[in-house]
Design a protein around this motif. Structure first.
Motif, PDB file in Angstrom:
ATOM      1  N   UNK A 111      34.617  13.116 -10.766  1.00 46.08           N
ATOM      2  CA  UNK A 111      34.838  14.258  -9.806  1.00 46.08           C
ATOM      3  C   UNK A 111      36.596  14.170  -9.924  1.00 46.08           C
ATOM      4  N   UNK A 112      36.925  15.268 -10.669  1.00 53.42           N
ATOM      5  CA  UNK A 112      38.311  15.504 -10.793  1.00 53.42           C
ATOM      6  C   UNK A 112      38.506  17.040 -10.113  1.00 53.42           C
ATOM      7  N   UNK A 113      39.662  17.007  -9.304  1.00 47.62           N
ATOM      8  CA  UNK A 113      40.404  18.244  -8.633  1.00 47.62           C
ATOM      9  C   UNK A 113      41.706  18.105  -8.596  1.00 47.62           C
ATOM     10  N   UNK A 114      42.110  19.394  -8.362  1.00 50.60           N
ATOM     11  CA  UNK A 114      43.803  19.229  -8.177  1.00 50.60           C
ATOM     12  C   UNK A 114      44.236  20.213  -6.992  1.00 50.60           C
ATOM     13  N   UNK A 115      45.274  19.951  -6.529  1.00 54.99           N
ATOM     14  CA  UNK A 115      46.027  20.728  -5.529  1.00 54.99           C
ATOM     15  C   UNK A 115      47.191  20.850  -5.583  1.00 54.99           C
ATOM     16  N   UNK A 170      44.123   6.482  -4.517  1.00 52.78           N
ATOM     17  CA  UNK A 170      43.489   7.602  -3.930  1.00 52.78           C
ATOM     18  C   UNK A 170      43.628   8.933  -4.338  1.00 52.78           C
ATOM     19  N   UNK A 171      44.943   9.322  -4.622  1.00 51.96           N
ATOM     20  CA  UNK A 171      45.375  10.534  -5.279  1.00 51.96           C
ATOM     21  C   UNK A 171      46.504  10.106  -6.140  1.00 51.96           C
ATOM     22  N   UNK A 172      46.743  10.962  -7.187  1.00 45.21           N
ATOM     23  CA  UNK A 172      47.523  10.933  -8.322  1.00 45.21           C
ATOM     24  C   UNK A 172      48.464  12.094  -8.221  1.00 45.21           C
ATOM     25  N   UNK A 173      50.053  11.671  -8.300  1.00 48.22           N
ATOM     26  CA  UNK A 173      50.956  12.706  -8.415  1.00 48.22           C
ATOM     27  C   UNK A 173      51.374  12.901 -10.102  1.00 48.22           C
ATOM     28  N   UNK A 174      50.802  14.176 -10.009  1.00 53.24           N
ATOM     29  CA  UNK A 174      51.116  14.677 -11.537  1.00 53.24           C
ATOM     30  C   UNK A 174      52.590  15.134 -11.906  1.00 53.24           C
ATOM     31  N   UNK A 175      53.035  15.813 -10.816  1.00 56.66           N
ATOM     32  CA  UNK A 175      54.291  16.114 -11.165  1.00 56.66           C
ATOM     33  C   UNK A 175      54.944  16.456  -9.880  1.00 56.66           C
ATOM     34  N   UNK A 176      56.504  16.404  -9.459  1.00 59.15           N
ATOM     35  CA  UNK A 176      57.016  17.065  -8.312  1.00 59.15           C
ATOM     36  C   UNK A 176      57.814  18.203  -8.698  1.00 59.15           C
ATOM     37  N   UNK A 177      57.601  19.468  -8.263  1.00 55.49           N
ATOM     38  CA  UNK A 177      58.365  20.399  -8.578  1.00 55.49           C
ATOM     39  C   UNK A 177      59.401  20.900  -7.493  1.00 55.49           C
ATOM     40  N   UNK A 178      60.546  21.199  -7.864  1.00 56.69           N
ATOM     41  CA  UNK A 178      61.604  21.486  -7.034  1.00 56.69           C
ATOM     42  C   UNK A 178      61.696  23.098  -7.016  1.00 56.69           C
ATOM     43  N   UNK A 205      48.858  17.311  -7.154  1.00 58.96           N
ATOM     44  CA  UNK A 205      47.903  16.173  -6.939  1.00 58.96           C
ATOM     45  C   UNK A 205      46.740  16.217  -7.882  1.00 58.96           C
ATOM     46  N   UNK A 206      46.398  15.315  -8.146  1.00 60.71           N
ATOM     47  CA  UNK A 206      45.002  15.063  -8.955  1.00 60.71           C
ATOM     48  C   UNK A 206      44.262  13.974  -8.231  1.00 60.71           C
ATOM     49  N   UNK A 207      43.002  14.495  -7.799  1.00 62.87           N
ATOM     50  CA  UNK A 207      41.945  13.545  -7.179  1.00 62.87           C
ATOM     51  C   UNK A 207      40.982  13.010  -8.326  1.00 62.87           C
ATOM     52  N   UNK A 259      37.082  24.147  -3.902  1.00 58.00           N
ATOM     53  CA  UNK A 259      38.342  24.757  -4.512  1.00 58.00           C
ATOM     54  C   UNK A 259      39.161  23.890  -5.200  1.00 58.00           C
ATOM     55  N   UNK A 260      39.124  22.624  -4.463  1.00 59.33           N
ATOM     56  CA  UNK A 260      40.143  21.549  -5.206  1.00 59.33           C
ATOM     57  C   UNK A 260      39.172  21.170  -6.515  1.00 59.33           C
ATOM     58  N   UNK A 261      37.950  21.040  -6.597  1.00 55.61           N
ATOM     59  CA  UNK A 261      37.117  20.578  -7.712  1.00 55.61           C
ATOM     60  C   UNK A 261      37.208  21.839  -8.980  1.00 55.61           C
ATOM     61  N   UNK A 262      37.117  22.952  -8.438  1.00 59.15           N
ATOM     62  CA  UNK A 262      37.364  24.023  -9.517  1.00 59.15           C
ATOM     63  C   UNK A 262      38.470  23.983 -10.259  1.00 59.15           C
ATOM     64  N   UNK A 263      39.813  23.802  -9.518  1.00 57.24           N
ATOM     65  CA  UNK A 263      41.173  23.651 -10.096  1.00 57.24           C
ATOM     66  C   UNK A 263      41.176  22.501 -10.667  1.00 57.24           C
ATOM     67  N   UNK A 264      41.182  22.399 -11.985  1.00 57.40           N
ATOM     68  CA  UNK A 264      41.315  21.231 -12.836  1.00 57.40           C
ATOM     69  C   UNK A 264      42.880  21.379 -13.006  1.00 57.40           C
ATOM     70  N   UNK A 265      43.335  20.081 -13.318  1.00 57.00           N
ATOM     71  CA  UNK A 265      44.738  19.571 -13.801  1.00 57.00           C
ATOM     72  C   UNK A 265      45.213  20.437 -14.860  1.00 57.00           C
ATOM     73  N   UNK A 266      46.245  21.121 -15.108  1.00 57.50           N
ATOM     74  CA  UNK A 266      46.551  21.964 -16.181  1.00 57.50           C
ATOM     75  C   UNK A 266      47.595  20.948 -17.086  1.00 57.50           C
ATOM     76  N   UNK A 267      47.947  19.746 -16.740  1.00 53.55           N
ATOM     77  CA  UNK A 267      48.909  19.166 -17.079  1.00 53.55           C
ATOM     78  C   UNK A 267      48.627  17.295 -17.055  1.00 53.55           C
ATOM     79  N   UNK A 268      49.280  16.679 -18.085  1.00 53.39           N
ATOM     80  CA  UNK A 268      49.308  15.280 -17.738  1.00 53.39           C
ATOM     81  C   UNK A 268      50.335  14.829 -16.773  1.00 53.39           C
ATOM     82  N   UNK A 269      50.056  13.479 -16.296  1.00 58.19           N
ATOM     83  CA  UNK A 269      51.358  13.208 -15.834  1.00 58.19           C
ATOM     84  C   UNK A 269      52.607  12.963 -16.133  1.00 58.19           C
ATOM     85  N   UNK A 270      53.789  13.795 -15.510  1.00 59.09           N
ATOM     86  CA  UNK A 270      55.203  13.831 -15.933  1.00 59.09           C
ATOM     87  C   UNK A 270      55.565  12.596 -16.259  1.00 59.09           C
TER      88      UNK A 270
END
Length: 307
Positions: free
Chosen positions: A9-13, A56-64, A73-75, A136-147
């Motif tokens: 189960x992978x999702x992104x927000x 529990x949750x992975x940070x992929x990138x922090x945008x300013x 976030x990646x779940x 909604x979160x499950x539908x939105x797959x991560x579009x990047x690898x971790x920064x």
């Protein structure tokens, strides 16, 4: 139907954070090599509080994106995502973030406004419908690898937590700001792109990452051709792959061409990071015969000449 037991189960927000205090500007703090580890520590620990686990949750990138700090976030498990949503809905995540920021930055109370999005969906409007949010979160797959920078920050934080656990038996409770030299990171833009210079109309220009000024000029002058430029950039940018560009056109139709163009380039900048260079944008403009705008971005003539 969401993933079965045999499928991960992978999702992104995206979590949007903004301080309501004028003296605390989160993007500026995160852009500071000394303050960045402290902000990252607060984000990591608050997210761990919300899911009950550091994993529990992975940070992929922090945008300013002033005035917002946007955390991608990646779940990896539905249950972790469910716990996160409940913590967010009940205000526990917000309170935890405020407390951890106060400790990490050694400052007074930090008041935050938060917003949660998955793709085009504003999840704050549907928080009572937990299953819909999960979908909604499950539908939105991560579009990047971790920064790469996130990996570096995580290594710093892990070693710090281990050190503090040994000394205090409680991780992160001492409230010391994380600004020791060992935790300082290179400032943004300190490492050049592999392509140091590029040629435009027979002249050599220094390559650099795109600036907020470039971003605004592009959105102001590109007009209807923003889609064509987006499709040129799309060739080497996964975040702009179909149907993203068409979706942006629909989502920001009411706001007009400026906002559509702005949001498209924002996707490019967020996705590519330091690789979002002026050379790549100029090449895309040339490909679509937008020479005047390319000249404007390179400072070759004044605004009046750019149409």
């Amino acid at each position: 139907k969401m993933a079965g037991s045999s499928t991960p189960w992978i999702g992104s927000a995206y979590l949007f954070l903004q301080s309501t205090c004028k003296t605390i500007v989160l993007p500026s703090l995160y852009e500071s090599s000394q303050k960045k580890p402290g902000v990252f520590k607060a984000l990591t620990l608050a997210l761990a509080d919300s899911t009950g686990s550091l994993n529990g949750v992975e940070i992929l990138k922090v945008h300013c994106s002033h005035p917002h700090l946007i955390v991608q976030l990646k779940f990896l498990k539905q249950e972790n995502c469910r716990r996160f949503l409940r913590s967010y809905r009940e205000g526990a995540l917000q309170k935890s973030l405020q407390n951890h920021l106060q400790l990490s930055l050694a400052t007074t109370t930090v008041h935050l406004e938060t917003e949660l999005k998955a793709g085009n969906e504003h999840l704050d409007k549907m928080l009572k419908d937990e299953d819909r949010c999960l979908e909604c979160i499950y539908r939105e797959k991560p579009d990047r690898l971790r920064d790469e920078e996130i990996t570096e920050l995580e290594e710093c934080l892990k070693s710090l937590i281990v050190h503090q656990s040994i000394n205090n038996n409680v991780a992160g409770k001492d409230g010391a700001p994380l600004n020791s030299p060992s935790l300082s990171l290179p400032s943004p833009g300190s490492s050049l792109s592999p392509e140091v210079t590029f040629i435009f109309q027979g002249q050599e220009f220094a390559n650099r990452t795109l600036t907020p000024d470039d971003h605004q000029k592009f959105a102001k002058f590109v007009s209807k051709k923003w889609k064509q430029v987006g499709r040129s950039l799309q060739k080497n940018c996964r975040a702009l792959r179909d149907p993203v560009i068409d979706n942006l056109a629909l989502e920001y139709d009411r706001e007009g061409l400026y906002e559509q163009a702005y949001q498209m380039l924002l996707r490019f900048i967020h996705s590519e990071g330091k690789k979002a260079t002026i050379a790549r944008l100029i090449a895309a403009l040339e490909e679509n015969s937008l020479i005047s705008l390319a000249e404007e971005l390179l400072g070759l003539h004044s605004n009046e000449d750019c149409s």
